[in-house]
Enzyme design. Sequence first.
Site, PDB file in Angstrom:
ATOM      1  N   LYS A  53       5.898  -1.860  -0.943  1.00  0.00           N
ATOM      2  CA  LYS A  53       6.530  -3.146  -1.246  1.00  0.00           C
ATOM      3  C   LYS A  53       5.928  -3.846  -2.463  1.00  0.00           C
ATOM      4  O   LYS A  53       6.605  -4.631  -3.137  1.00  0.00           O
ATOM      5  CB  LYS A  53       6.412  -4.073  -0.034  1.00  0.00           C
ATOM      6  CG  LYS A  53       7.203  -3.603   1.169  1.00  0.00           C
ATOM      7  CD  LYS A  53       8.654  -4.012   1.061  1.00  0.00           C
ATOM      8  CE  LYS A  53       9.422  -3.661   2.337  1.00  0.00           C
ATOM      9  NZ  LYS A  53      10.850  -4.015   2.218  1.00  0.00           N
ATOM     10  N   SER A 303       5.808   5.448   3.679  1.00  0.00           N
ATOM     11  CA  SER A 303       6.084   4.154   3.062  1.00  0.00           C
ATOM     12  C   SER A 303       5.029   3.092   3.310  1.00  0.00           C
ATOM     13  O   SER A 303       4.865   2.199   2.481  1.00  0.00           O
ATOM     14  CB  SER A 303       7.444   3.651   3.543  1.00  0.00           C
ATOM     15  OG  SER A 303       7.499   3.663   4.949  1.00  0.00           O
TER      16      SER A 303
END
Lengths: 316, 316
Positions: A53, A303
Amino acid sequence: MEEPTIRDIREAAERIRSFIHRTPVLTCTALNDMCGAELFFKCENLQKVGAFKIRGATNAVFSLTDAEAANGVATHSSGNHAAALALAARLRGIKAYVVMPQNAPEIKRKAVEGYGGEITLCEPTLLAREEGLRAIVARSGAEVVHPYNDYRVIAGQGTAALELCEDIASLDVVIAPVGGGGLLSGTALTVAAVSPATRVIAAEPELADDAWRSLQAGRIIPLGHTETIADGLRTSLGDKTFPIIQKHVSQIVTVSEDEIIDATRKLWERMKLVVEPSGAVPLAAVLSGRLEVRGLRIGLILSGGNVDLDHLPWMR
Amino acid sequence: MEEPTIRDIREAAERIRSFIHRTPVLTCTALNDMCGAELFFKCENLQKVGAFKIRGATNAVFSLTDAEAANGVATHSSGNHAAALALAARLRGIKAYVVMPQNAPEIKRKAVEGYGGEITLCEPTLLAREEGLRAIVARSGAEVVHPYNDYRVIAGQGTAALELCEDIASLDVVIAPVGGGGLLSGTALTVAAVSPATRVIAAEPELADDAWRSLQAGRIIPLGHTETIADGLRTSLGDKTFPIIQKHVSQIVTVSEDEIIDATRKLWERMKLVVEPSGAVPLAAVLSGRLEVRGLRIGLILSGGNVDLDHLPWMR
């Protein structure tokens, strides 16, 4: 900004380079042996703030002109994007306003505060979050940076796949998890441009299979309430991410909760990596047998790694 | 073989290169901020078999002539060395005999068997282990590879520090944990040769402070029974490792069990790395305040990541 081109993604990579980690790509013989494929794990769990992110948030924040940046940035999020935006804003020396539901975990609030973000609590509904955000923007003039439905964010997320393709040649497949689709759409744009022979496949929890349904239906089908353990994937696609996914993603594989937990544990046990369940969803897809993988070279994007170490997925 | 020179260590690096991972060196702003130093973590927890041990075992196994190798290799160990030796032997296509105490954890036995090692169980005493090993050697003619008191093993373990010094210039300090001293002595020889201005410091549990006592006394003081959570460090120095440590290690810092557990958790939480308590002992030393670290560039060897994921250190 239009839909990002590979040039936008390369510019994003330059823009964020000095602020993020170039994460390693790791391999594991034991996992290769289990599936008969060659797996290459892009370790975004080892990224700053513990997730990819920071790439999109940093690209968005540093894409702003000084005038645009002057009043800070704002978002509503209960997850990793909030912490990432707070850190990116601090790196640029501007304010970050984050609207969070009152029931957000203490640890997520602390992460945002730790990076100097200003939190406004609201009722735990999407409506309350959006109204809270509107009020802050009206008051502050801050620039909104959506967690995924934002081309600057999508371009930033695409830089993880860019590094992966630079490090590992001739991948047959790249698999990314899909929640709102920011990582997946950025990955798909990148791979289509730099390695067009490589297929991009998405992995998604059965309990949050809105992307699968949306692709079948040819329109965005919003996700209802879900308690999937892959808490980073409890979001619906956006009108910017969906068309990119339609165009460039060849397949979506859904996996069960047990498969997610099993894949998560294997990553901890065999690769010694703390990966959150959302990040283990691509490996779950590979191990599920629902995908023809034998003999292929497969890139998987791990991720994120933000989990509560007092409540591990296999201890629920 | 004599005490290894840097040439031996460089040869070891060449010899084992294709069989091991070149592990990444990772950094963490949050941990840097906690201690005011720049920390560089050499991630041997991400190494094959989950620990640096594969380096020494592989160097020993591939140093053997064909005649020496013909009858296989043997060791007694309840830990990572047994699995490492079994894997190294399989890579060379020879047998590995491992004497293990009956009370060794199931998971350690399975690891050795998984790599094709042949296990002989014995009573859980050092005497029984040594007698078991003698019997196997008499019967098979296998070459004994000691877990640490063996120059081939010491040279192999030194290759981790060689990679660290290649990747990160101008380190002020390198910190390694000390149990039997194989990793520490290999590290000390390497650093003294390739980066003589860098100090080598050892970190050791208070509950297993035999290396500290031995350095004070000027002779090897064996370790008595200990239940330190750093189970990889429950061993005494050897007559090959001790003189090297005496000569090249500038300081030993001891740390409490709470400090080890806290450092372990920080590595999982902040760096998303599964590190076993033994591997977190160097960070515990840095965070303890017992070492002047402010402003320094410090390499830390995260020696391994083999933990029971159902019983985490902070859940005891």
